[in-house]
Design an enzyme around this catalytic site. Structure first.
Site, PDB file in Angstrom:
ATOM      1  N   ASP A 156      11.895 -12.720  -8.748  1.00 22.45           N
ATOM      2  CA  ASP A 156      11.966 -11.264  -8.856  1.00 22.45           C
ATOM      3  C   ASP A 156      13.399 -10.789  -8.609  1.00 22.45           C
ATOM      4  OD1 ASP A 156       9.240 -11.308  -9.212  1.00 22.45           O
ATOM      5  OD2 ASP A 156       8.794 -10.899  -7.110  1.00 22.45           O
TER       6      ASP A 156
HETATM    7  N1  URA Z   1       6.608 -14.983  -5.846  1.00 22.71           N
HETATM    8  C1  URA Z   1       6.985 -13.685  -5.828  1.00 22.71           C
HETATM    9  O1  URA Z   1       6.205 -12.805  -5.479  1.00 22.71           O
HETATM   10  N2  URA Z   1       8.237 -13.383  -6.203  1.00 22.71           N
HETATM   11  C2  URA Z   1       9.166 -14.305  -6.570  1.00 22.71           C
HETATM   12  O2  URA Z   1      10.313 -13.967  -6.878  1.00 22.71           O
HETATM   13  C3  URA Z   1       8.754 -15.649  -6.580  1.00 22.71           C
HETATM   14  C4  URA Z   1       7.468 -15.971  -6.217  1.00 22.71           C
END
Ligand code: URA
Length: 239
Positions: free
Chosen positions: A118
């Site tokens: 993310d």
């Molecule tokens: N899970 C998430 O919620 N975000 C990420 O960036 C990676 C795994």
């Protein structure tokens, strides 16, 4: 859950019938047109002799030098990047800075991130130009373990860890595989999470299903590739 070997040795093998300009460009010494220009200007030698022929087919035993520097042929490149927050895991974006923007222009050709983190997550991202390798690392049948360090707004409990291990069903009905939640003995708002899938916002949604919120998320490994602790956020290194 299992690991994945990084690079098959034959992936790096030399192609016998590669043209000189392509051979040098593949080593990231310049674009194909820049390399053609180097060859034209006499900056390239093959076995010690200047070669002006871009179409010369490089043999396995040839030693190719550009401006006196030996060219090491690379069919593909693989980088480990420590992604900073605020950067998106994409090759291009009309608004946001991407992980590829963290590389100098001359290295960017064909590069893409393997899987996603993310925008507000940090940590390990593999960046490569090898689609087959990326597929092996991310395909659901690969079952590659990914490990993350997380911080949450509220303390985690052994009951949460049990839910992770039994397999959480998300709010939208998605049933997840068994995962590991290892709570820090020093701080119940910190934990290490191991998952073998890669669903959208997976860890945030798993923690939300325990009634808590992720406030920090860092990926520390993918299979047997472990983020180099000396790599600062925004830095990368070749694997
Ligand atoms: N899970 C998430 O919620 N975000 C990420 O960036 C990676 C795994």
């Amino acid at each position: 859950m299992k690991g994945i070997s990084v690079i098959k040795s034959d992936d790096k093998g030399i192609s016998k019938n590669l043209r000189l300009d392509k051979y040098i460009a593949n080593s990231r010494a310049g674009s194909r047109s820049e390399v053609k220009e180097y060859i034209r200007k006499g900056c390239v030698t093959v076995n010690g002799e200047v070669c002006h022929d871009s179409s010369y087919h490089v043999k396995e035993t040839d030693e190719v030098c550009l401006k006196g520097q030996k060219i090491v042929y690379k069919k593909h490149v693989y980088y480990m990047l420590n992604k900073p927050s605020g950067v998106v895991s994409a090759t291009e974006d009309p608004v946001e800075r991407t992980v590829i923007d963290l590389f100098p222009a001359e290295l960017r050709k064909g590069l893409f991130p393997v899987g996603r983190l993310d925008k507000d997550s940090v940590g390990l991202i593999i960046v490569t130009d090898d689609g087959e390798y990326a597929h092996r690392l991310t395909s659901p049948s690969g079952h590659v373990d990914k490990r993350y360090l997380i911080r949450t707004d509220l303390p985690l409990s052994e009951e949460d860890a049990k839910k992770f291990s039994e397999g959480i069903t998300l709010a939208d009905g998605t049933a997840l595989k068994s995962a590991k939640l290892e709570i820090s003995p020093d701080d119940p708002c910190r934990a290490e999470v191991t998952i073998s899938e890669g669903k959208y916002h997976q860890i945030k949604r798993m923690i939300a299903s325990c009634g808590k919120k992720v406030i920090y998320l860092k990926r520390i490994s993918m299979g047997d590739i472990v983020l180099d602790p000396d790599l600062e956020e925004g830095q990368y290194k070749e694997l």
